[in-house]
Each structure stands twice: as C-alpha cells, then as structure tokens.
Design an enzyme around this catalytic site. Structure first.
Site, mmCIF file in Angstrom:
data_model
loop_
_atom_site.group_PDB
_atom_site.id
_atom_site.type_symbol
_atom_site.label_atom_id
_atom_site.label_comp_id
_atom_site.label_asym_id
_atom_site.label_seq_id
_atom_site.Cartn_x
_atom_site.Cartn_y
_atom_site.Cartn_z
ATOM 1 N N ASN A 120 0.874 -1.178 0.000
ATOM 2 C CA ASN A 120 0.000 0.000 0.000
ATOM 3 C C ASN A 120 0.914 1.232 0.000
ATOM 4 O O ASN A 120 1.444 1.618 1.033
ATOM 5 C CB ASN A 120 -0.881 -0.039 1.252
ATOM 6 C CG ASN A 120 -1.813 1.151 1.332
ATOM 7 O OD1 ASN A 120 -1.756 2.064 0.508
ATOM 8 N ND2 ASN A 120 -2.672 1.149 2.334
ATOM 9 N N ARG B 35 -2.677 -1.990 -3.385
ATOM 10 C CA ARG B 35 -3.839 -1.121 -3.188
ATOM 11 C C ARG B 35 -3.696 0.044 -4.169
ATOM 12 O O ARG B 35 -2.635 0.673 -4.240
ATOM 13 C CB ARG B 35 -3.859 -0.602 -1.765
ATOM 14 C CG ARG B 35 -4.970 0.388 -1.560
ATOM 15 C CD ARG B 35 -4.796 1.177 -0.316
ATOM 16 N NE ARG B 35 -5.884 2.144 -0.206
ATOM 17 C CZ ARG B 35 -5.747 3.317 0.411
ATOM 18 N NH1 ARG B 35 -4.597 3.653 0.933
ATOM 19 N NH2 ARG B 35 -6.761 4.131 0.480
ATOM 20 N N GLU C 145 -8.060 -4.700 5.428
ATOM 21 C CA GLU C 145 -7.926 -4.421 3.996
ATOM 22 C C GLU C 145 -6.798 -5.243 3.369
ATOM 23 O O GLU C 145 -6.900 -5.659 2.225
ATOM 24 C CB GLU C 145 -7.717 -2.923 3.789
ATOM 25 C CG GLU C 145 -9.001 -2.162 4.124
ATOM 26 C CD GLU C 145 -8.837 -0.656 4.189
ATOM 27 O OE1 GLU C 145 -8.992 -0.015 3.154
ATOM 28 O OE2 GLU C 145 -8.575 -0.132 5.284
ATOM 29 N N ARG D 101 -11.466 16.185 7.946
ATOM 30 C CA ARG D 101 -12.203 16.623 6.743
ATOM 31 C C ARG D 101 -13.599 17.089 7.118
ATOM 32 O O ARG D 101 -14.247 16.496 7.987
ATOM 33 C CB ARG D 101 -12.313 15.477 5.729
ATOM 34 C CG ARG D 101 -10.986 15.008 5.202
ATOM 35 C CD ARG D 101 -11.209 13.978 4.078
ATOM 36 N NE ARG D 101 -9.989 13.266 3.779
ATOM 37 C CZ ARG D 101 -9.866 11.935 3.777
ATOM 38 N NH1 ARG D 101 -10.916 11.171 4.025
ATOM 39 N NH2 ARG D 101 -8.711 11.376 3.502
ATOM 40 N N GLY E 139 -15.147 2.993 14.755
ATOM 41 C CA GLY E 139 -16.227 1.999 14.681
ATOM 42 C C GLY E 139 -15.918 0.750 15.493
ATOM 43 O O GLY E 139 -16.804 0.152 16.108
ATOM 44 N N HIS F 22 -12.709 3.636 0.254
ATOM 45 C CA HIS F 22 -12.712 2.571 1.286
ATOM 46 C C HIS F 22 -13.411 1.313 0.751
ATOM 47 O O HIS F 22 -13.939 0.511 1.540
ATOM 48 C CB HIS F 22 -13.458 2.987 2.578
ATOM 49 C CG HIS F 22 -12.848 4.111 3.342
ATOM 50 N ND1 HIS F 22 -13.610 5.109 3.920
ATOM 51 C CD2 HIS F 22 -11.568 4.408 3.654
ATOM 52 C CE1 HIS F 22 -12.816 5.966 4.548
ATOM 53 N NE2 HIS F 22 -11.571 5.568 4.382
#
Ligand code: AMP
Length: 401
Positions: free
Chosen positions: A7, A90, A384, A240, A333, A179
């Site tokens: 990645n 990725r 991921e 953001r 989360g 994502h």
C-alpha cells in the site's frame, strides 16, 4: 500461496506478507519518510518490531529494503524472494474503468495513470509501487485492488450530481466512493458472521476511522456510499469537513483572502472534529476524555459527528427500503463503544436495542445488538490487507487456469 500486499502512499509504504492458505501474517511493517530520510519498520510474526533508519531517496530503495528484511537470514520470514508468488497492490482511484480487482498489465498501468487527475496524491504513488515491484520481482504476477471498485455498482441516480450532465460526460464528475476494499470485506464478513444470504441482504457498513464513510450494500452490491468524487465528501471526519454547501468555498475564500486550493486544504486538513473542537484533537480518545471533563467544543464535535452518522444510516435504510444488519468498523467503529451506543440510540424506531456488555467486546467480530433486536448490529474489524490478499489469490489462480 505467499502474497506480498503493498500500500504505497506519497512518502510512505505499508506492507504485509500473508500466507493465503492459513491467512497468517508472516511479516508486516512500513517505510516512512521516503524521499526525506527514511525509516523501515519490520516485524516478523512472533518477534519484536525492528526499526532501521536508512536513506530512502525513492520508493525503489524502500521496497528493496522491505525485500531485504523479508529475506534476512536471521529475522526474515522467507529464505528466498521466489517464495513470493504474487503481489497485491492497493490502488486508490480506478475511475469508471475498474469495477473489480484485476491483473496488473500495461493497459491497467495506463488506465491508473489516466485517473491521476482524480487522485493526484495517491495514484502516482501507487504506480511507483507497481513499477518498482515489476523491476525488483520480474515475472511475479501482480494484482491491483481499487478503493473505488466496490462502489461501481451504484445506480446512476445515486452517483450523479445535480450539475449539467455534460460535465459527467466530459470530465467524469460523479460520486465514486472510497474505502471500497473495506466496505466489500466487512459486508461479506457481516453476512457470513450473521449467517445471512448475501444475495438477499440489506447491510449498512459504517467505516468510521480518521477518514470515514458509510455504504449501503444491497444483495452484496454497493448501491450508495457517502464519499464522492474525492474522499472529502460525506461524513464529518477527523480533519475533513464532509458535505458542506459548496458556496462556502467561495465565501470563505473571500473572507480569508485565500485561493480555492487554500480553502480546500482547510476543508481537508483543519476541519472535521479537529476544527470543530477548536483544534483540540482529531482523535476520538482525546475528544471523549475532554468532553467528559466538560470541554464544550469536544462535545460539540462529537455531537456533530454522531448526528451525521445517524442521518446517513437513516438515509440508507430509506435507499434500501429496510436494513437487516448494520456493521461498524475501522478505528472509531471498532473501538469507541460510546460513539456506537450514542448513534444506535437514535434507531429505536427500527427496533434496534444494544446489549451493553456485548458492546464492550473488542478485537473480534461481535454482535452488539440484543437477540430480540429487530436489526442486527455488529462490530467487524476491517482487514484491507487480507481482503487484498484474497482478491490477489482469486485473480492469480483464475488467470493460471
Ligand atoms: P483509522 O483511520 O481506522 O486507523 O482510525 C483512527 C482513529 O480511530 C483515531 O484517530 C481515533 O479517532 C480512533 N480510535 C482509535 N482507537 C480508539 C479507541 N480505543 N477509542 C476511540 N477511538 C479510537
């Protein structure tokens, strides 16, 4: 099959070597400060982290150091580079060209380069990673996994913006979503974990990390997602802004005497819960503690975040005309039970009830709703790298046939 997952960021690179049969991580780490000075973090399964400061003028030296560390006679995870049978990369933006992962070939490299305009910071770094691996591991099959691919199943009424259609035709301005690897992985894991038939399911995935997005997954396919042309859209995030009235850009630029680029920098890096908390922190651990200690701005930031998540979940229940399961993943989360509890408090009308003890469990798949809850709510740690490894193996094995 041993798969190296790469990645590449603009000045960093994360990697994992995974045994696809056992899905065990054999070694992992990252290279930081590429092009500045250089730092390699390497950790073989079961051993302590090793940190090496060494010059990394480009990604080539960085990847060479990773390969050297992996084959180091003392702490290496493999004895020879030939043990790496495939590399999974990725890639952030695949535009409308990729609706799934694919074997890296010249056409893909060209297509990813064409999408650079849509992801100017990420796609060039991803391409460097691909080119360097091609050079250092010639002949090893490589697969590109796109952050945008999973969202390509959105219908046009979900991905189109209300601007002249010609701008979509000419400039491909539309919602892409990001994502995707995580949303795909978590939605599938949710169905498996809850024994749902993925082809007959309505799942909402809340990927709440420093970057945050939510997606509506109907029968295993994404039908809407909160990020847009870029990852700036949707939820209020760590730094953001998420969705704002687009006129704010002109108005704020005028007030600050700032260019569009400078305002976008503010919206990307100084906004979200960081900006709302008067720059206290973008980290929910700091904000939670500060709010408990009476910091008004930390409370405001958390309330704005929670409210945005609640509204997005509610809108996706409407988009799918119902929901079977809601999944929470990523840093917030997976770890912040207070945020989850607060968000779920707003869904009494759906018959959702949370089991307080289950909601405390961390680090594994867990159902946090009560058994009589009308909708299942789960926490599914995202992975991921494992998702990229699985995709890589599937594509390489299919091509070999
Ligand atoms: P990610 O981008 O998925 O790595 O998520 C990073 C974010 O997760 C951090 O900035 C924190 O806001 C949040 N986070 C990580 N660990 C915890 C924790 N134990 N409790 C609350 N929030 C956490």
């Amino acid at each position: 099959m041993k798969v190296l997952v790469i990645n590449c960021g603009s000045s960093s690179l994360k990697y994992q070597l995974i045994d696809s049969a056992s899905e065990e991580v054999l070694a992992k780490g990252l290279c930081e400060r590429i092009g500045i000075d250089g730092r390699l973090v390497y950790q073989k399964e079961g051993l302590d982290k090793e940190i090496t400061e060494a010059p990394m003028p480009t990604h080539k030296e960085a990847i060479q150091m990773v390969l050297d560390a992996l084959t180091n006679p003392v702490s290496g995870a493999i004895s020879n580079l030939s043990e790496i049978e495939a590399v999974g990369h990725r890639i952030v933006h695949g535009g409308e060209k990729f609706s799934g992962s694919a074997l890296v070939d010249d056409a893909m490299i060209e297509a990813v380069a064409e999408c650079t305009e849509l992801a100017p910071l990420h796609n060039p770094a991803n391409l460097i990673g691909i080119n360097v691996c091609k050079e250092l591991m010639p002949g090893v099959p490589m697969v590109g996994c796109f952050d945008t691919a999973f969202h390509q199943t959105m219908p046009d009424y979900a991905y189109l913006y209300g601007i002249p259609y010609e701008y979509y035709e000419k400039y491909k301005i539309r919602k892409y979503g990001f994502h995707g690897t995580s949303h795909s992985f978590v939605s599938r894991e949710t169905a498996k974990f809850l024994d749902l038939d993925i082809n007959n399911s309505k799942i909402i995935v809340c990927h709440l990390g420093n970057g945050a997005s939510i997606s509506a997954v109907l029968n295993g396919k994404c039908v809407d997602t909160s990020m847009g042309l870029t990852p700036l859209a949707g939820l209020v995030m760590g730094t953001r802004s998420g969705d704002i009235d687009p006129a704010v850009i002109e108005y704020l630029g005028h007030k600050l005497g700032a260019s569009v680029e400078e305002v976008l920098e503010i919206l990307n890096k100084k906004s979200g819960v960081l900006g709302l908390s008067k720059y206290l922190s973008s980290d929910f651990r700091d904000l939670g503690e500060a709010a408990l200690n009476g910091n008004m701005y930390a409370s405001i930031a958390l309330n704005v975040f929670d409210y945005n998540v609640v509204k997005k979940i509610g809108s996706y229940v409407a988009a799918m005309n119902g929901v079977d399961a809601i999944a929470f993943t990523a840093g917030i989360g997976e770890n912040d039970r207070f945020v989850r509890a607060k968000i779920l408090d707003s869904f009494g009308y759906l018959g959702i009830t949370v089991d307080k003890e289950r909601n405390k469990v961390r680090g594994r798949n867990v159902k946090i709703s009560t058994d009589d809850s009308k909708v299942d709510v789960v926490v599914i740690p995202t992975n991921e790298e494992l998702a990229i490894c699985r995709e890589t193996v599937a594509i390489v094995s299919n091509t070999a046939r």
